[in-house]
Design a protein around this motif. Structure first.
Motif, PDB file in Angstrom:
ATOM      1  N   MET A 396      58.207   8.200 116.857  1.00  0.00           N
ATOM      2  CA  MET A 396      57.032   9.077 116.900  1.00  0.00           C
ATOM      3  C   MET A 396      56.832   9.793 115.574  1.00  0.00           C
ATOM      4  N   ALA A 397      57.928  10.178 114.906  1.00  0.00           N
ATOM      5  CA  ALA A 397      57.806  10.858 113.616  1.00  0.00           C
ATOM      6  C   ALA A 397      57.148   9.939 112.587  1.00  0.00           C
ATOM      7  N   ILE A 398      57.556   8.668 112.569  1.00  0.00           N
ATOM      8  CA  ILE A 398      56.963   7.713 111.616  1.00  0.00           C
ATOM      9  C   ILE A 398      55.496   7.468 111.950  1.00  0.00           C
ATOM     10  N   ILE A 399      55.192   7.334 113.242  1.00  0.00           N
ATOM     11  CA  ILE A 399      53.804   7.074 113.656  1.00  0.00           C
ATOM     12  C   ILE A 399      52.906   8.267 113.321  1.00  0.00           C
ATOM     13  N   TRP A 400      53.366   9.484 113.643  1.00  0.00           N
ATOM     14  CA  TRP A 400      52.597  10.680 113.295  1.00  0.00           C
ATOM     15  C   TRP A 400      52.369  10.746 111.779  1.00  0.00           C
ATOM     16  N   PHE A 401      53.434  10.471 111.002  1.00  0.00           N
ATOM     17  CA  PHE A 401      53.333  10.590 109.549  1.00  0.00           C
ATOM     18  C   PHE A 401      52.352   9.572 108.983  1.00  0.00           C
ATOM     19  N   THR A 402      52.488   8.311 109.372  1.00  0.00           N
ATOM     20  CA  THR A 402      51.622   7.274 108.812  1.00  0.00           C
ATOM     21  C   THR A 402      50.165   7.488 109.197  1.00  0.00           C
ATOM     22  N   MET A 403      49.939   7.915 110.437  1.00  0.00           N
ATOM     23  CA  MET A 403      48.572   8.150 110.886  1.00  0.00           C
ATOM     24  C   MET A 403      47.944   9.314 110.129  1.00  0.00           C
ATOM     25  N   ALA A 404      48.683  10.419 110.008  1.00  0.00           N
ATOM     26  CA  ALA A 404      48.149  11.599 109.319  1.00  0.00           C
ATOM     27  C   ALA A 404      47.983  11.345 107.829  1.00  0.00           C
ATOM     28  N   PHE A 405      48.923  10.623 107.226  1.00  0.00           N
ATOM     29  CA  PHE A 405      48.844  10.319 105.797  1.00  0.00           C
ATOM     30  C   PHE A 405      47.553   9.565 105.482  1.00  0.00           C
ATOM     31  N   SER A 406      47.243   8.569 106.295  1.00  0.00           N
ATOM     32  CA  SER A 406      46.028   7.778 106.064  1.00  0.00           C
ATOM     33  C   SER A 406      44.774   8.556 106.416  1.00  0.00           C
ATOM     34  N   TYR A 407      44.776   9.212 107.580  1.00  0.00           N
ATOM     35  CA  TYR A 407      43.562   9.871 108.069  1.00  0.00           C
ATOM     36  C   TYR A 407      43.159  11.033 107.162  1.00  0.00           C
ATOM     37  N   TYR A 408      44.102  11.941 106.897  1.00  0.00           N
ATOM     38  CA  TYR A 408      43.754  13.110 106.092  1.00  0.00           C
ATOM     39  C   TYR A 408      43.558  12.727 104.624  1.00  0.00           C
ATOM     40  N   GLY A 409      44.320  11.737 104.159  1.00  0.00           N
ATOM     41  CA  GLY A 409      44.114  11.281 102.789  1.00  0.00           C
ATOM     42  C   GLY A 409      42.719  10.728 102.586  1.00  0.00           C
ATOM     43  N   LEU A 410      42.270   9.867 103.515  1.00  0.00           N
ATOM     44  CA  LEU A 410      40.924   9.305 103.404  1.00  0.00           C
ATOM     45  C   LEU A 410      39.860  10.360 103.685  1.00  0.00           C
ATOM     46  N   SER A 411      40.173  11.349 104.545  1.00  0.00           N
ATOM     47  CA  SER A 411      39.205  12.414 104.831  1.00  0.00           C
ATOM     48  C   SER A 411      38.877  13.214 103.577  1.00  0.00           C
ATOM     49  N   VAL A 412      39.839  13.354 102.689  1.00  0.00           N
ATOM     50  CA  VAL A 412      39.595  14.015 101.405  1.00  0.00           C
ATOM     51  C   VAL A 412      38.975  13.041 100.410  1.00  0.00           C
ATOM     52  N   TRP A 413      39.443  11.799 100.442  1.00  0.00           N
ATOM     53  CA  TRP A 413      38.996  10.809  99.465  1.00  0.00           C
ATOM     54  C   TRP A 413      37.514  10.462  99.638  1.00  0.00           C
ATOM     55  N   PHE A 414      37.034  10.372 100.881  1.00  0.00           N
ATOM     56  CA  PHE A 414      35.626  10.012 101.115  1.00  0.00           C
ATOM     57  C   PHE A 414      34.662  10.998 100.449  1.00  0.00           C
ATOM     58  N   PRO A 415      34.718  12.305 100.764  1.00  0.00           N
ATOM     59  CA  PRO A 415      33.768  13.224 100.095  1.00  0.00           C
ATOM     60  C   PRO A 415      34.007  13.346  98.599  1.00  0.00           C
ATOM     61  N   ASP A 416      35.274  13.263  98.160  1.00  0.00           N
ATOM     62  CA  ASP A 416      35.539  13.317  96.719  1.00  0.00           C
ATOM     63  C   ASP A 416      34.957  12.104  96.016  1.00  0.00           C
ATOM     64  N   MET A 417      35.022  10.959  96.664  1.00  0.00           N
ATOM     65  CA  MET A 417      34.457   9.746  96.067  1.00  0.00           C
ATOM     66  C   MET A 417      32.937   9.849  95.976  1.00  0.00           C
ATOM     67  N   ILE A 418      32.331  10.436  96.998  1.00  0.00           N
ATOM     68  CA  ILE A 418      30.876  10.621  96.976  1.00  0.00           C
ATOM     69  C   ILE A 418      30.489  11.572  95.845  1.00  0.00           C
ATOM     70  N   ARG A 419      31.251  12.661  95.680  1.00  0.00           N
ATOM     71  CA  ARG A 419      30.979  13.579  94.564  1.00  0.00           C
ATOM     72  C   ARG A 419      31.144  12.863  93.225  1.00  0.00           C
ATOM     73  N   HIS A 420      32.172  12.022  93.158  1.00  0.00           N
ATOM     74  CA  HIS A 420      32.406  11.285  91.910  1.00  0.00           C
ATOM     75  C   HIS A 420      31.241  10.344  91.600  1.00  0.00           C
ATOM     76  N   LEU A 421      30.734   9.664  92.620  1.00  0.00           N
ATOM     77  CA  LEU A 421      29.582   8.782  92.412  1.00  0.00           C
ATOM     78  C   LEU A 421      28.345   9.579  92.011  1.00  0.00           C
ATOM     79  N   GLN A 422      28.179  10.755  92.635  1.00  0.00           N
ATOM     80  CA  GLN A 422      27.059  11.614  92.250  1.00  0.00           C
ATOM     81  C   GLN A 422      27.199  12.062  90.795  1.00  0.00           C
ATOM     82  N   TYR A 423      28.418  12.397  90.416  1.00  0.00           N
ATOM     83  CA  TYR A 423      28.651  12.850  89.038  1.00  0.00           C
ATOM     84  C   TYR A 423      28.397  11.723  88.039  1.00  0.00           C
ATOM     85  N   GLU A 424      28.848  10.520  88.389  1.00  0.00           N
ATOM     86  CA  GLU A 424      28.610   9.375  87.501  1.00  0.00           C
ATOM     87  C   GLU A 424      27.111   9.113  87.335  1.00  0.00           C
TER      88      GLU A 424
END
Length: 686
Positions: A396-424
């Protein structure tokens, strides 16, 4: 050896209730049939109805009557109980408690608790969004550096990580309701104080404690609510509870969209105290926690927790309240709560607390109780790695970690990527001025998205203008006058500035990079940073968060309806593997619209895995360790969120391949390991 059930609770014969331990097929001392009534003793509720009106509607469709299904389940449990070599006291209590919950039914009481606890879960979701939405304005208000912005974004998760560990552990020792009330109160107070904090230090301190308080909501809410649910309702209704997390994201997006751009909603008291609209947003975000806190005042403690701690009278009264509330709501007020005796073990911790409460001063007793509580919590945490729970806990510790690592990482990456595209896109339209020479000119118009290289500005005036994304490189300013300048992303690089005056501007020292100053004065510099809400708060970012939260709805509905049919393990493994496949489509996305669409797809698919993980976490652990285990695993989740957010954000301007491959690998690993977990949908809560 003393009988562990020596403190059984008994209701006397004068109460007219049946008795446990006096026979019956299930051997758990539970009288499941209600006392027969005399013919003349018909209830007013049934008067005027003939027998045909009481016929079960599903009889002709071949659908078994719920009472028949319940009786069959009890018979199966009784048979397994009879054939088992040895049944532990906790297993016996679990089966007995399941029988009681089946007779209490699912109705008004559970829906009331569902709403109150859902608001606490909604408050947890809002806490994850509040800093992200407020940061673009807060950084201007407090003149935050990039390092300070990064720390502010992670501090909430850090507080939530410690809060989950502490409150989860204490909830198993002090009570679910009590700990949740204290945790929400800390969150509300800290959120209120943070909205008025003028300095970065105080603001980050209060946001840390706000996260620490709300960190206890997830482990306690799921543990608390699950102990009021019967087995065949557990997976579905715990999944419905996850809907409030989605509602929290929608609430935060809408309130940010409606409040933060409204500059006029704030006020100021001189130059030292500013209360801009983003601070109003921080206050409004505390409302779900306040509403949940008020609702908890009318909710009882978990009877299962009370039984684990040998508080028989309180548990019996709550179970009777649960039974009677549901029966009255269903129009069956004549039904009698038949429980007369509940067998539960007496815990040694209660004896220790009782002995210490009669000795020493109040402070000494507090110290002893605190140390004892810490020792018991740590002992409970260590027991999660015992022989019986070691493998499930590690998985369960590995499953919680892998799920949160991907979900929260992409949750930050999506809006940051959109800002980056807007900036470009914005940067692609930059105007470049090379070797221009301007003399005796009055700049009374704003400058935006410009680069001036090797220019000369002699005896020029820059008065009452806005400079946005303007850079002067290798330029000369001589006898120039700057007054009432408001700047955003404006820098002077390797410039020479002679005999010039800067009056009432926000062009601070860090804006001049490798510049040479000769006989230049800075007077009455602006305090704080310029706030330009119309330009600095991009509506698209609010829209992206709103759509990402709304996309969870279909996945939530599907997982709730099929959690008990498909099974928890297949739900988790399938959702994580499909989510991993979705991330590969990110290689094909080159536009803002494509990234938004893929974010919605990812959120909609991955929510089924989240629901399954939370349900399995509740069902794998016994009542004495349930909140502790959930708290530890949720703390691991928040640690993964911190790492994922930091790592993914650092690659926004470099490459998209690393975040995609990392998230995909983590999801595949977690999904495959999830298939190794035991299925728990037919398991009573231990």
């Amino acid at each position: 050896m003393a009988d562990p059930y020596q403190n059984s609770y008994r209701r006397g014969e004068a109460d007219g209730y049946g008795s446990y331990g006096e026979g019956g097929e299930d051997q758990y001392g539970y009288q499941s049939e209600y006392p027969a009534q005399e013919e003349d003793a018909a209830s007013d509720v049934t008067e005027g109805h003939d027998e045909d009106d009481q016929m079960y509607e599903g009889e002709y469709q071949g659908i078994p009557h719920p009472d028949e299904v319940r009786a069959a389940r009890r018979a199966a449990r009784a048979k397994a109980h009879a054939t088992a070599d040895m049944v532990s006291e906790h297993e016996e209590l679990a089966e007995q408690y399941e029988d009681i919950m089946e007779d209490c039914g699912h109705g008004r009481f559970q829906w009331s608790l569902f709403t109150v606890l859902g608001l606490a879960l909604m408050a947890d979701s809002v806490e994850c969004f509040v800093v992200a939405f407020a940061l673009p304005s807060a950084e201007k208000d407090m003149c935050l550096s990039n390092a300070e912005k990064g720390m502010l974004g992670l501090i909430v998760f850090l507080g939530m990580m410690f809060g989950a560990f502490v409150w989860g552990g204490m909830a198993d020792k002090l009570g679910r309701r009590k700990c949740l009330i204290v945790a929400l109160a800390i969150n509300c107070i800290a959120a209120f104080l943070s909205s008025f904090a003028q300095s970065y230090g105080f603001f980050i301190f209060f946001r840390l404690f706000s996260g620490f308080g709300i960190g206890g909501s997830v482990p306690i809410v799921y543990s608390y609510f699950s102990e009021f649910l019967q087995m065949d309702k557990r997976g579905e209704h715990l999944s419905w509870l996850c809907m409030f997390w989605m509602m929290g994201g929608i609430y935060a997006s809408f309130t940010a969209w409606g409040i933060i751009p409204r500059y006029g909603w704030g006020f100021s008291m001189g130059t030292e105290f500013q209360f801009h609209s983003w601070r109003v947003f921080v206050l409004v975000c505390a409302l779900p926690a306040i509403a949940s806190l008020i609702g908890l005042m009318f909710m009882p403690e978990s009877p299962r927790f009370l039984l684990e701690h040998a508080k028989h009278d309180e548990a019996w009264m709550i179970l009777k309240q649960l039974h009677d509330t549901n029966c009255r709501a269903k129009g069956e007020p004549e039904r009698v709560f038949t429980v007369s005796q509940i067998k539960t073990p007496k815990t040694q911790e209660d004896e220790f607390f009782e002995i210490q409460s009669s000795t020493g001063t109040a402070f000494q007793r507090w110290v002893v109780r605190t140390l004892t509580l810490v020792k018991l919590v740590l002992k409970n945490v260590v027991s999660l790695l015992g022989r019986d729970l070691r493998l499930p806990t590690l998985l369960m510790a590995i499953i919680w970690f892998t799920m949160a690592f991907s979900y929260y990482g992409l949750s930050v990456w999506f809006p940051d990527m959109i800002r980056h595209l807007q900036y470009e896109e914005y940067e692609s339209k930059v105007k470049i001025f090379h070797r221009e020479k301007v003399e005796h000119f009055h700049f009374n118009f704003s400058l935006e998205n410009q680069v001036h290289k090797e220019g000369e500005y002699i005896d020029d005036k820059f008065v009452n203008i806005v400079m946005k994304s303007v850079t002067f490189e290798n330029s000369l300013f001589e006898d120039c006058y700057f007054e009432d300048i408001k700047s955003i992303d404006t820098y002077f690089k390797n410039c020479t500035i002679r005999s010039s005056v800067f009056y009432n501007t926000d062009l601070y020292e860090e804006r001049f990079i490798d510049c040479r100053m000769e006989n230049t004065n800075f007077t009455h510099s602006k305090k704080g940073c310029h706030l330009d809400f119309e330009e600095e708060n991009d509506v698209l970012i609010y829209l992206v968060s709103f759509l990402g939260s709304l996309a969870v709805l279909p996945g939530n509905i599907i997982s709730a309806l099929f959690m008990d049919k498909i099974g928890r393990i297949k739900m988790i493994g399938g959702s994580m593997l499909i989510s991993a496949a979705c991330t590969f489509f990110l290689f094909l996305s080159f536009s803002q619209a494509a990234i938004i669409a893929l974010q919605c797809l990812f959120c909609g698919v991955s929510v089924a895995a989240w629901n399954g993980i939370e349900v399995v976490t509740v069902e794998l652990y016994p009542a004495s360790k349930r909140a502790t285990a959930f708290g530890v695993l949720n703390a691991i989740c928040k640690l993964a969120a911190i790492l994922g957010s930091s790592i993914f954000a650092s690659f926004v301007e470099i490459t998209r391949a690393v975040p995609i491959l990392l998230s995909c690998a983590a999801l595949v690993c977690g999904g495959l390991l999830a298939l190794k977990l035991p299925e728990t949908r037919e398991k009573v809560l231990l």
